[in-house]
Motif scaffolding. Sequence first.
Motif, PDB file in Angstrom:
ATOM      1  N   ALA A 107     -49.998  21.304 -28.788  1.00  0.00           N
ATOM      2  CA  ALA A 107     -50.571  22.435 -29.526  1.00  0.00           C
ATOM      3  C   ALA A 107     -51.388  23.311 -28.587  1.00  0.00           C
ATOM      4  O   ALA A 107     -51.333  24.543 -28.650  1.00  0.00           O
ATOM      5  CB  ALA A 107     -51.421  21.936 -30.691  1.00  0.00           C
ATOM      6  N   VAL A 142     -53.610  21.260 -35.894  1.00  0.00           N
ATOM      7  CA  VAL A 142     -52.465  20.371 -36.095  1.00  0.00           C
ATOM      8  C   VAL A 142     -52.808  19.181 -36.992  1.00  0.00           C
ATOM      9  O   VAL A 142     -52.095  18.174 -36.996  1.00  0.00           O
ATOM     10  CB  VAL A 142     -51.881  19.881 -34.756  1.00  0.00           C
ATOM     11  CG1 VAL A 142     -51.184  21.001 -34.022  1.00  0.00           C
ATOM     12  CG2 VAL A 142     -52.950  19.236 -33.890  1.00  0.00           C
ATOM     13  N   ILE A 145     -49.992  18.022 -39.097  1.00  0.00           N
ATOM     14  CA  ILE A 145     -48.967  17.283 -38.351  1.00  0.00           C
ATOM     15  C   ILE A 145     -49.438  15.854 -38.104  1.00  0.00           C
ATOM     16  O   ILE A 145     -48.679  14.896 -38.316  1.00  0.00           O
ATOM     17  CB  ILE A 145     -48.640  17.989 -37.019  1.00  0.00           C
ATOM     18  CG1 ILE A 145     -48.032  19.373 -37.288  1.00  0.00           C
ATOM     19  CG2 ILE A 145     -47.690  17.140 -36.171  1.00  0.00           C
ATOM     20  CD1 ILE A 145     -47.813  20.209 -36.037  1.00  0.00           C
ATOM     21  N   ARG A 182     -44.495  22.940 -33.376  1.00  0.00           N
ATOM     22  CA  ARG A 182     -44.322  23.079 -34.823  1.00  0.00           C
ATOM     23  C   ARG A 182     -42.867  23.411 -35.184  1.00  0.00           C
ATOM     24  O   ARG A 182     -42.283  22.794 -36.072  1.00  0.00           O
ATOM     25  CB  ARG A 182     -45.287  24.130 -35.381  1.00  0.00           C
ATOM     26  CG  ARG A 182     -45.357  24.127 -36.903  1.00  0.00           C
ATOM     27  CD  ARG A 182     -46.506  24.965 -37.425  1.00  0.00           C
ATOM     28  NE  ARG A 182     -47.813  24.392 -37.141  1.00  0.00           N
ATOM     29  CZ  ARG A 182     -48.389  23.443 -37.869  1.00  0.00           C
ATOM     30  NH1 ARG A 182     -47.785  22.957 -38.940  1.00  0.00           N
ATOM     31  NH2 ARG A 182     -49.596  22.988 -37.556  1.00  0.00           N
ATOM     32  N   GLU A 186     -40.284  21.044 -37.354  1.00  0.00           N
ATOM     33  CA  GLU A 186     -39.649  21.583 -38.562  1.00  0.00           C
ATOM     34  C   GLU A 186     -38.143  21.414 -38.477  1.00  0.00           C
ATOM     35  O   GLU A 186     -37.496  20.962 -39.433  1.00  0.00           O
ATOM     36  CB  GLU A 186     -40.009  23.061 -38.736  1.00  0.00           C
ATOM     37  CG  GLU A 186     -41.444  23.309 -39.146  1.00  0.00           C
ATOM     38  CD  GLU A 186     -41.868  24.766 -39.038  1.00  0.00           C
ATOM     39  OE1 GLU A 186     -41.039  25.622 -38.634  1.00  0.00           O
ATOM     40  OE2 GLU A 186     -43.042  25.061 -39.342  1.00  0.00           O
ATOM     41  N   GLN A 194     -44.913  25.973 -42.615  1.00  0.00           N
ATOM     42  CA  GLN A 194     -46.144  26.462 -43.244  1.00  0.00           C
ATOM     43  C   GLN A 194     -45.890  27.806 -43.881  1.00  0.00           C
ATOM     44  O   GLN A 194     -45.118  28.610 -43.369  1.00  0.00           O
ATOM     45  CB  GLN A 194     -47.260  26.585 -42.207  1.00  0.00           C
ATOM     46  CG  GLN A 194     -47.824  25.286 -41.745  1.00  0.00           C
ATOM     47  CD  GLN A 194     -49.012  25.509 -40.818  1.00  0.00           C
ATOM     48  OE1 GLN A 194     -48.983  26.370 -39.963  1.00  0.00           O
ATOM     49  NE2 GLN A 194     -50.041  24.701 -41.000  1.00  0.00           N
TER      50      GLN A 194
END
Length: 195
Positions: A107, A142, A145, A182, A186, A194
Amino acid sequence: MALNPANALDKKLKWDDFKKKDGDPPGEGEFAYAAETAVALGTTGGTNVDPVAKSDPLIYRLKSVPTVNVTFVKTNWVMKYALKWDKKHKDDLLDHEQIHYLISALAGRDCHDALKKIKKTDYDDTETAVAEINEAFDLLDVQDIQTKYDEDTHSLPTDFPVKQKAWATAVRACKTGNKPLRTSLETAGLITKQT
């Protein structure tokens, strides 16, 4: 500026990095966390968006890229009883914690990459630039996550090896392939987009 430390993505956790906590192991059918890994993410340096001298029409640019700091928190801990487990269970738990760390470090990398891209972009107004800078900073959040990772693996990597491997493989692929965290998670179906 840079990602700090420069080798943040290469940090290899070891049990000596963790404070040792006293406590009894959970009883039959009970659950207790055996370790905790937290990483502080933040930036240092300004995010000034300034007009470019003598530009006509007037354009704006991010003056400098802030340093993105990835700090392994000194209060991270492991229960002493977990260090008495057999090698496989200890190694599985340490690797589980390594993925927690790597999620945060990635991140940080993604935020830094986004800020570098913003630095190279000309903007017609400061509002658009500031909005994109804020989106870059949002990449540092995050917690969703981390929570999903623990939910999927039940924080029991030895007992849920298929989910643990799916997460470890996807997260490490983000590092080796230099892919955004991210978006990659996904695509792998491990988290939802998101809104």
